[in-house]
Enzyme design. Structure first.
Site, PDB file in Angstrom:
ATOM      1  N   GLU A  51       9.320  15.896 -13.618  1.00 27.96           N
ATOM      2  CA  GLU A  51      10.119  16.666 -14.568  1.00 27.96           C
ATOM      3  C   GLU A  51       9.289  17.097 -15.780  1.00 27.96           C
ATOM      4  OE1 GLU A  51      10.802  13.729 -13.112  1.00 27.96           O
ATOM      5  OE2 GLU A  51      12.904  13.198 -13.384  1.00 27.96           O
ATOM      6  N   SER A 222      -2.624 -19.054   8.931  1.00 28.20           N
ATOM      7  CA  SER A 222      -1.764 -20.225   8.732  1.00 28.20           C
ATOM      8  C   SER A 222      -2.521 -21.542   8.727  1.00 28.20           C
ATOM      9  CB  SER A 222      -0.673 -20.264   9.805  1.00 28.20           C
ATOM     10  OG  SER A 222       0.130 -19.106   9.757  1.00 28.20           O
TER      11      SER A 222
END
Length: 369
Positions: A51, A222
């Protein structure tokens, strides 16, 4: 259906030259007496919103003009001042916006503009505006990144030969496309097995050169298997690396990885592995709006099993691997019966050199466990 002026604003957003994350990509046009007198696209942070770019281009002619914008103008002070205030100050008489901003702080510009006497209309081109910023809306509405899974596979669904060799499944055009995709996302997520076997850099190198915008490299490990000399730990001063692990990883391994400059985070386990949803929530707090999931098969399977993949890119190469023990693209629990197989919706098919790119959105039949 969007009018010509909203269509122009949407086209500007689609063709934004640079990524704007964590901000949405917005297009805006200012119209006076049926003529576009200013237009703009959101600039990368901390640049101007669409804008503001359009209003500055219109200058004094913006008074009593109409603004078309693809997202509700913001009302809060963030990296830039509120767009709603700038619209009011410019003397805009009417604002059309496609879709409301879901943010608690940034949303609400509609009411601010109406209170200032500006006519405000919402909803023109809403579906397309949401698709343009699908990752932004997912992030804002759920607190999770938008997860895009990508893999390249042979016609018989293999991502590597029986030896584990995967260079290269796809052709040069597909690899160049992949590097361009990396410049527009916030994080790349990869499993430990892929790092061990392929030793990838996981950086964006379109045209063979390092991009100025590098995604966060996220390794899901992990049990603490990835060696600290892996290439993914190179260049951590300009391409950051985060390793997600569990309490199963040793303190010695953790210290050796942190010595490379990478960050190691411990997560709760889901089964025997890192809780992937917990990992995504952590990434979202770090302004990761879009995460690109690049494998391997176990990690992809874990994401699909838990319904955490939002979009899928599959590059299908015109080759046959044929080995029964060659790795497949997706592991995990998967479907026991064909009726349980995951379907895609909104499918598109494109050519990348000799390869075929299939893109779609997973359609999960039931809420995931």
């Amino acid at each position: 259906m969007a009018t010509d002026f909203m269509s122009r604003a949407l086209a500007l957003a689609w063709t934004a030259p640079e990524p704007t994350s964590p901000n949405p990509t917005v297009g805006a046009v200012v119209v006076a007496t049926g003529e576009i007198i200013g237009e703009g696209v959101t600039e990368p942070p901390p640049g101007r919103h669409a804008e503001i770019v359009a209003l500055e281009q219109a200058g004094g002619r913006a008074r009593d003009a109409t603004l078309y914008v693809t997202l509700e103008p913001c009302r809060h002070f963030g990296r830039t001042p509120p767009c709603a205030d700038a619209i009011i100050a410019a003397g805009i008489a009417e604002v059309h916006y496609a879709v409301a901003d879901p943010g608690e702080k940034s949303g609400g510009g509609h009411a601010v503009l109406e209170a200032a006497g500006i006519r405000v209309l919402r909803g023109e081109g809403e579906a397309e505006a949401r698709r343009i910023n699908e990752a932004f809306f997912k992030h804002r509405e759920t607190g999770l990144p938008f997860v895009v899974a990508k893999f390249a596979a042979s016609l018989d669904g293999r991502i590597a030969a029986a030896s584990g060799d995967s260079r290269w499944v796809s052709g040069p055009e597909a690899r160049e496309w992949s590097h361009r995709q990396r410049t527009r996302i916030d994080a790349i997520i990869c499993g430990s097995e892929t790092v061990i076997v392929d030793d990838p850099l996981l950086t964006a190198r379109p045209g063979g050169c390092d991009s100025q915008r590098q995604p966060l490299r996220v390794i899901v490990d992990s049990r603490g298997r990835v060696a600290p000399m892996a290439r993914v730990f190179q260049g951590t001063d300009w391409a950051l690396t985060l390793v997600a692990t569990t309490e199963d990883a040793s303190a010695t391994w953790r210290a050796s990885v942190e010595a490379t400059g990478a960050e190691v985070l411990t997560f709760a386990k889901h089964g025997d592995h890192v809780d992937l949803e917990e990992l995504l929530r952590e990434l979202a707090t770090r302004d990761v709006v879009t995460a690109l999931l690049e494998g391997g098969g176990v990690l992809l399977g874990g994401f699909f099993d838990r319904g955490l993949v939002d979009k899928l890119h599959v590059v299908v190469a015109p080759i046959i691997v044929g080995a029964a023990d060659a790795p497949g693209a997706v592991a995990g629990r998967g479907a026991y019966r064909m009726a349980e197989a995951l379907h895609l919706r909104d499918i598109t098919v494109d050519r990348l050199g000799e390869d075929i790119l299939v893109t779609g959105y997973p359609q999960y039949p039931d809420p995931p466990d």
